[in-house]
Design a protein around this motif. Structure first.
Motif, PDB file in Angstrom:
ATOM      1  N   LEU A  18       0.829  -1.203   0.000  1.00 36.36           N
ATOM      2  CA  LEU A  18       0.000   0.000   0.000  1.00 36.36           C
ATOM      3  C   LEU A  18       0.867   1.259   0.000  1.00 36.36           C
ATOM      4  N   TYR A  19       1.980   1.220   0.700  1.00 32.07           N
ATOM      5  CA  TYR A  19       2.898   2.356   0.752  1.00 32.07           C
ATOM      6  C   TYR A  19       3.466   2.646  -0.638  1.00 32.07           C
ATOM      7  N   MET A  20       3.967   1.599  -1.298  1.00 32.85           N
ATOM      8  CA  MET A  20       4.552   1.776  -2.638  1.00 32.85           C
ATOM      9  C   MET A  20       3.513   2.243  -3.641  1.00 32.85           C
ATOM     10  N   VAL A  21       2.359   1.585  -3.631  1.00 31.21           N
ATOM     11  CA  VAL A  21       1.321   1.913  -4.604  1.00 31.21           C
ATOM     12  C   VAL A  21       0.742   3.298  -4.342  1.00 31.21           C
ATOM     13  N   GLY A  22       0.562   3.646  -3.064  1.00 28.44           N
ATOM     14  CA  GLY A  22      -0.006   4.950  -2.728  1.00 28.44           C
ATOM     15  C   GLY A  22       0.866   6.107  -3.200  1.00 28.44           C
ATOM     16  N   TRP A  23       2.143   6.057  -2.887  1.00 26.36           N
ATOM     17  CA  TRP A  23       3.043   7.140  -3.283  1.00 26.36           C
ATOM     18  C   TRP A  23       3.250   7.191  -4.800  1.00 26.36           C
ATOM     19  N   SER A  24       3.396   6.028  -5.418  1.00 22.43           N
ATOM     20  CA  SER A  24       3.596   6.015  -6.867  1.00 22.43           C
ATOM     21  C   SER A  24       2.344   6.482  -7.602  1.00 22.43           C
ATOM     22  N   THR A  25       1.157   6.190  -7.060  1.00 22.30           N
ATOM     23  CA  THR A  25      -0.084   6.688  -7.668  1.00 22.30           C
ATOM     24  C   THR A  25      -0.153   8.204  -7.570  1.00 22.30           C
ATOM     25  N   LEU A  26       0.178   8.739  -6.412  1.00 21.02           N
ATOM     26  CA  LEU A  26       0.158  10.195  -6.231  1.00 21.02           C
ATOM     27  C   LEU A  26       1.094  10.878  -7.216  1.00 21.02           C
ATOM     28  N   ILE A  27       2.298  10.346  -7.356  1.00 15.90           N
ATOM     29  CA  ILE A  27       3.263  10.940  -8.290  1.00 15.90           C
ATOM     30  C   ILE A  27       2.781  10.792  -9.731  1.00 15.90           C
ATOM     31  N   ALA A  28       2.188   9.632 -10.048  1.00 25.61           N
ATOM     32  CA  ALA A  28       1.694   9.398 -11.404  1.00 25.61           C
ATOM     33  C   ALA A  28       0.572  10.363 -11.762  1.00 25.61           C
ATOM     34  N   VAL A  29      -0.318  10.636 -10.814  1.00 22.49           N
ATOM     35  CA  VAL A  29      -1.423  11.566 -11.070  1.00 22.49           C
ATOM     36  C   VAL A  29      -0.897  12.988 -11.234  1.00 22.49           C
ATOM     37  N   VAL A  30       0.013  13.400 -10.353  1.00 18.92           N
ATOM     38  CA  VAL A  30       0.570  14.752 -10.423  1.00 18.92           C
ATOM     39  C   VAL A  30       1.333  14.956 -11.729  1.00 18.92           C
ATOM     40  N   GLY A  31       2.063  13.930 -12.176  1.00 23.82           N
ATOM     41  CA  GLY A  31       2.823  14.067 -13.417  1.00 23.82           C
ATOM     42  C   GLY A  31       2.034  13.739 -14.668  1.00 23.82           C
ATOM     43  N   GLY A  32       1.129  12.770 -14.579  1.00 29.85           N
ATOM     44  CA  GLY A  32       0.413  12.311 -15.762  1.00 29.85           C
ATOM     45  C   GLY A  32      -0.768  13.179 -16.158  1.00 29.85           C
ATOM     46  N   LEU A  33      -1.440  13.812 -15.188  1.00 31.23           N
ATOM     47  CA  LEU A  33      -2.603  14.641 -15.503  1.00 31.23           C
ATOM     48  C   LEU A  33      -2.235  15.831 -16.387  1.00 31.23           C
ATOM     49  N   PRO A  34      -1.270  16.660 -16.018  1.00 30.93           N
ATOM     50  CA  PRO A  34      -0.907  17.769 -16.928  1.00 30.93           C
ATOM     51  C   PRO A  34      -0.318  17.282 -18.241  1.00 30.93           C
ATOM     52  N   LEU A  35       0.381  16.154 -18.215  1.00 28.25           N
ATOM     53  CA  LEU A  35       0.962  15.622 -19.446  1.00 28.25           C
ATOM     54  C   LEU A  35      -0.131  15.176 -20.412  1.00 28.25           C
ATOM     55  N   GLY A  36      -1.152  14.516 -19.896  1.00 32.28           N
ATOM     56  CA  GLY A  36      -2.265  14.097 -20.749  1.00 32.28           C
ATOM     57  C   GLY A  36      -3.033  15.271 -21.317  1.00 32.28           C
ATOM     58  N   ILE A  37      -3.263  16.302 -20.490  1.00 31.97           N
ATOM     59  CA  ILE A  37      -3.948  17.505 -20.968  1.00 31.97           C
ATOM     60  C   ILE A  37      -3.107  18.216 -22.020  1.00 31.97           C
ATOM     61  N   LEU A  38      -1.801  18.257 -21.801  1.00 37.03           N
ATOM     62  CA  LEU A  38      -0.905  18.905 -22.762  1.00 37.03           C
ATOM     63  C   LEU A  38      -0.919  18.190 -24.111  1.00 37.03           C
ATOM     64  N   LEU A  39      -1.045  16.884 -24.111  1.00 33.26           N
ATOM     65  CA  LEU A  39      -1.128  16.136 -25.368  1.00 33.26           C
ATOM     66  C   LEU A  39      -2.361  16.543 -26.167  1.00 33.26           C
ATOM     67  N   VAL A  40      -3.446  16.854 -25.472  1.00 29.47           N
ATOM     68  CA  VAL A  40      -4.675  17.292 -26.149  1.00 29.47           C
ATOM     69  C   VAL A  40      -4.540  18.741 -26.626  1.00 29.47           C
ATOM     70  N   LEU A  41      -4.010  19.601 -25.781  1.00 36.47           N
ATOM     71  CA  LEU A  41      -3.918  21.028 -26.113  1.00 36.47           C
ATOM     72  C   LEU A  41      -2.976  21.292 -27.278  1.00 36.47           C
ATOM     73  N   THR A  42      -1.908  20.510 -27.392  1.00 38.13           N
ATOM     74  CA  THR A  42      -0.915  20.750 -28.445  1.00 38.13           C
ATOM     75  C   THR A  42      -1.205  19.985 -29.726  1.00 38.13           C
ATOM     76  N   ASP A  43      -2.253  19.177 -29.730  1.00 41.63           N
ATOM     77  CA  ASP A  43      -2.589  18.412 -30.929  1.00 41.63           C
ATOM     78  C   ASP A  43      -3.219  19.320 -31.981  1.00 41.63           C
ATOM     79  N   LYS A  44      -3.402  18.782 -33.181  1.00 42.39           N
ATOM     80  CA  LYS A  44      -3.988  19.555 -34.277  1.00 42.39           C
ATOM     81  C   LYS A  44      -5.377  20.044 -33.899  1.00 42.39           C
ATOM     82  N   GLY A  45      -5.607  21.341 -34.013  1.00 40.89           N
ATOM     83  CA  GLY A  45      -6.882  21.936 -33.633  1.00 40.89           C
ATOM     84  C   GLY A  45      -6.989  22.238 -32.157  1.00 40.89           C
ATOM     85  N   GLY A  46      -5.944  21.965 -31.381  1.00 40.33           N
ATOM     86  CA  GLY A  46      -5.971  22.220 -29.953  1.00 40.33           C
ATOM     87  C   GLY A  46      -5.788  23.688 -29.626  1.00 40.33           C
ATOM     88  N   LEU A  47      -6.016  24.034 -28.380  1.00 43.25           N
ATOM     89  CA  LEU A  47      -5.921  25.429 -27.959  1.00 43.25           C
ATOM     90  C   LEU A  47      -4.483  25.942 -28.002  1.00 43.25           C
TER      91      LEU A  47
END
Length: 245
Positions: A18-47
């Motif tokens: 639980l310790y390993m999964v909890g911390w790695s999930t938190l880091i994954a969300v903090v790093g992956g959420l803006p990265l996923g949004i950035l992939l949409v924003l910078t795509d063709k027709g994106g903002l």
């Protein structure tokens, strides 16, 4: 091996997992959420359309996702030692777990954000909303149910990764299953470990599904609440026009 001997081993292994999964999930969300949004924003027709940046980011994400986790752990040993000072133990396992989960979660977020109704984005733009406002008021809230489901999927995947991390001394339920269940032929302990993992994954999946459904019922993606908020935002402007007239 008796239950009194197995209980402390299983308790510590559950906490380590639980310790390993909890911390790695938190880091994954903090790093992956803006990265996923950035992939949409910078795509063709994106903002923030930037096809070169989109291709580069997408390629890095694809390469990271395609690498088997056991190889990723070995490849990151020097980096892990620099960050944590060791390559063994649960703290060391968090580094490859998080790095492996970030691109995985980013692609799930990208899929969720792409499903947001473009009409809502255009409505906010017509009212003078900038990119940050659209991300904060439309893209994230509207995709939140799917993002929660994506987080659930990521957690389940990380539990499987943490079991593999146990093979290199990271601790956790995977370590117990390998060292005692397989190497010492404690079959009973191994099956108990499998049962615990099944129960934990089922509970996490149930909680994630419940949270996602609750958000849908409250007016998540494609629900009436965002549209009503947009209409209410337009009403004061129309009233001001009437006064001027």
């Amino acid at each position: 091996m008796t239950w009194s001997e197995m209980q402390p081993l299983l308790s510590q292994a559950c906490w380590d997992t639980l310790y390993m999964v909890g911390w790695s999930t938190l880091i994954a969300v903090v790093g992956g959420l803006p990265l996923g949004i950035l992939l949409v924003l910078t795509d063709k027709g994106g903002l923030l359309q930037n096809l070169v940046a989109n291709k580069v980011i997408g390629q890095v994400v694809n390469v990271a996702r395609s690498m088997p986790f056991i190889i990723l752990m070995v490849a990151l040993m020097s980096f892990t030692r620099t960050i944590t000072g060791t390559t063994i133990g649960r703290e060391a396992a968090i580094v490859p777990l998080a790095i492996g989960a970030i691109p995985f979660f980013a692609r799930l977020v990208e899929t969720a954000v792409r499903e947001v109704d473009g009409g809502l984005v255009e409505a906010v733009q017509s009212m003078g909303g900038n990119t940050w406002t659209i991300v904060r008021k439309v893209l994230v809230p509207e995709s939140l149910p799917s993002v929660i489901s994506s987080t659930t999927t990521t957690i389940v995947a990380l539990i499987g990764y943490s079991a593999m991390a146990g093979t290199v001394g990271a601790g956790g339920l995977g370590d117990i299953a390998i060292r005692y269940g397989y190497q010492r032929f404690e079959t009973q302990l191994m099956w108990i470990t499998v049962a615990i993992l099944a129960v934990v994954i089922s509970l996490i999946q149930f909680a994630g599904d419940y949270a996602a459904r609750s958000l849908h019922r409250r007016g998540g993606r494609s629900g009436p609440a965002p549209r009503l908020r947009l209409l209410k935002a337009k009403e004061p402007a129309q009233a001001d026009i009437g006064k001027v007239a």
